[in-house]
Design an enzyme around this catalytic site. Structure first.
Site, short mmCIF file in Angstrom:
data_model
loop_
_atom_site.label_atom_id
_atom_site.label_comp_id
_atom_site.label_asym_id
_atom_site.label_seq_id
_atom_site.Cartn_x
_atom_site.Cartn_y
_atom_site.Cartn_z
N ALA A 60 42.47 -14.09 -39.36
CA ALA A 60 42.13 -13.69 -37.99
C ALA A 60 41.19 -14.65 -37.28
O ALA A 60 41.20 -14.74 -36.06
CB ALA A 60 41.51 -12.29 -38.01
N GLY A 78 41.42 -13.74 -31.83
CA GLY A 78 42.16 -13.83 -30.57
C GLY A 78 43.46 -13.05 -30.60
O GLY A 78 43.78 -12.31 -29.66
N LYS A 79 44.22 -13.18 -31.68
CA LYS A 79 45.49 -12.46 -31.77
C LYS A 79 45.28 -10.99 -32.14
O LYS A 79 46.08 -10.13 -31.76
CB LYS A 79 46.41 -13.16 -32.75
CG LYS A 79 46.79 -14.57 -32.29
CD LYS A 79 47.68 -15.28 -33.30
CE LYS A 79 47.97 -16.71 -32.84
NZ LYS A 79 46.74 -17.55 -32.85
N ASP A 131 39.51 -12.44 -42.80
CA ASP A 131 39.22 -13.87 -42.81
C ASP A 131 38.30 -14.16 -43.99
O ASP A 131 37.68 -13.25 -44.55
CB ASP A 131 38.56 -14.32 -41.50
CG ASP A 131 38.78 -15.81 -41.24
OD1 ASP A 131 39.83 -16.15 -40.68
OD2 ASP A 131 37.92 -16.62 -41.63
N ASP A 137 48.45 -16.34 -39.34
CA ASP A 137 48.22 -17.49 -38.47
C ASP A 137 47.54 -18.53 -39.36
O ASP A 137 46.31 -18.61 -39.43
CB ASP A 137 47.33 -17.09 -37.29
CG ASP A 137 47.14 -18.22 -36.30
OD1 ASP A 137 47.83 -19.24 -36.42
OD2 ASP A 137 46.27 -18.09 -35.41
N CYS A 178 49.69 -23.77 -35.49
CA CYS A 178 49.58 -24.59 -34.28
C CYS A 178 49.87 -26.04 -34.64
O CYS A 178 49.16 -26.95 -34.22
CB CYS A 178 48.21 -24.43 -33.61
SG CYS A 178 46.81 -24.74 -34.68
#
Length: 446
Positions: free
Chosen positions: A257, A261-262, A280, A326, A379
């Site tokens: 996390a 943000g998500k 996290d 992510d 990303c």
């Protein structure tokens, strides 16, 4: 500060960046963190001067591969002084009153707060660079496209004939994207409130929650931000939360996390109903997430610190409707925002990160209930972290099946065109105007 004093400060900042970010033995800290420490130790530098010094230093960082080529061609080592001198001469003036060698040399004025006067060797460099283009036809492809040599074949394989356009897009200034927090207000209402504070925004083309400013503007001081109506979030990142399709009443895990943000975006799609867990390995990141969650009015989220020996995941195996990974990655898709990363990231980092992603995917997949979904995102623009990672995972885990993007998008945004073709969502600055992202949605078979 005088123009010369700003240049002296920029040289000092570049020297610190080299030592802590880019040198072979450097800690390779993010440049923005190093710059923050630099200015915190120099509180006498005011806001306007900080921006000017940062612009000078970041101009060098953004063009470092090309500047190194020019200096190597002259047979000189890239010191902080020479790098800044080269940047001033190769396509950028000292100020509005003059360009070229005379103005650049004058900036090194030897004043009390300015940089020392150029020595004879530095003046020879200035004379050799004066009038030359920043992008020289003699440059090899990597320097010409401003891409590290190790990543060039990987991006060439992905983009083919579009490589030059994508490389150019990675150099452009990124827009500032905001996500309207639907827990507080609808997107149109938020846009109107921002306009009242002097920020004219337009809807993003793909995200139903996105609002875009054409250039970076101070947002965190606005009432809309302080009241939790908006979050700063690239449109591509918003689309990953959209594809997760977290619905009211579901149990959702945001496994990597970070600052959440998500998590915030998914909590909004859940209407604050159900339960979302932000996980996290960093306690400071999760602490920052707590502040954001409170500001946004999210009350269906909890945080969990993942630690060695932690039995949290084992106790909750097979119990989540959605698990978002992510994953940590090279961040090649964010180089327009983080130009230092193209200098800090090395080939060995890719191999290490692919192994980390593989491990995280294996552990996170155990949390997904039968019929639930695993959402994998990076990303990154590199196939090894994206499509190839999915191929390896699916070969090992036949109990998961991909959900093609086309059908998923139609179910979420009926009547609108998906941002890309293909089974996965692949975004890039050149093609979609977002940061570079990859997202795959997999369903665990019942």
């Amino acid at each position: 500060m005088t123009p010369a004093a700003r240049i002296a400060a920029a040289i000092d900042l570049l020297a610190v960046l080299e030592e802590q970010c880019f040198a072979p033995a450097a800690r390779r800290r993010p440049a923005d963190a190093v710059a923050s420490d630099f200015f915190r130790a120099r509180r006498f530098i005011g806001g306007g001067d900080r921006r000017a010094v940062s612009e000078l230093a970041w101009g060098v960082v953004r063009q470092r591969l090309r500047l190194d080529w020019h200096l190597a061609r002259l047979g000189v080592a890239p010191t902080a002084r020479l790098l800044l001198l080269a940047r001033l001469l190769l396509g950028r003036g000292v100020d509005d009153h003059g360009r070229g060698r005379q103005a650049a040399e004058a900036a090194f004025d030897g004043s009390h707060y300015g940089p020392a006067v150029l020595d004879a060797a530095e003046r020879r460099v200035a004379a050799a660079l004066d009038g030359r283009p920043l992008i020289d036809p003699a440059m090899p492809e990597g320097a010409r496209l401003n891409l590290p040599d190790w990543v060039l074949p990987k991006l060439s394989a992905r983009f083919g004939a579009s490589l030059a356009a994508e490389a150019a897009a990675l150099e452009e200034e990124a827009p500032l994207d905001l996500r309207a927090n639907l827990l507080r207000a609808e997107r149109d209402t938020t846009a109107t409130l921002l306009a009242g504070e002097g920020l004219e925004v337009v809807p993003t083309p793909f995200s139903p929650w996105g609002l875009r400013l054409p250039s970076r503007r101070p947002v965190t001081g606005t009432k809309a931000y302080k009241d939790g109506l908006v979050e700063v979030q690239d449109e591509g990142s918003q689309l990953i939360a959209l594809l997760a399709d977290a619905r009211p009443g579901m149990r959702v895990a945001d496994y990597c996390a970070g600052a959440a943000g998500k998590t915030l975006a998914m909590a909004a799609t859940m209407g604050n109903r159900g339960k979302i867990t932000a996980c996290d390995t960093s306690a400071p990141r999760l602490e920052g997430a707590a502040r954001r969650l409170r500001r946004a009015g999210v009350d269906n989220a909890e945080r969990h610190l993942l630690a060695p020996g932690d039995r949290w995941a084992k106790r909750r195996a097979g119990s989540f409707d959605r698990v978002l990974v992510d994953a940590p990655c090279t961040g090649t898709g964010t180089w327009r925002r983080n130009p230092d990363a193209r200098l800090r990231t090395r080939p060995e980092d890719l191999a290490e990160l692919v192994a980390v992603q593989d491990d995280i995917l294996g552990r996170a997949s155990e949390l997904v209930r039968p019929g639930g979904r695993l959402v994998y995102a990076t990303c990154s623009l590199l196939p090894e972290e994206n499509e190839e990672q999915m191929e390896r995972f699916l070969a090992r885990r036949p109990g998961f099946a991909p959900i093609p993007l086309g059908g998923l998008w139609e179910s979420l945004r009926p009547g609108t065109a998906a941002p890309c073709a293909g089974p996965w969502m692949t975004l890039s600055p050149g093609a979609q105007g977002t940061d570079g992202f990859f997202c795959a949605v997999l369903e665990r078979r019942p």
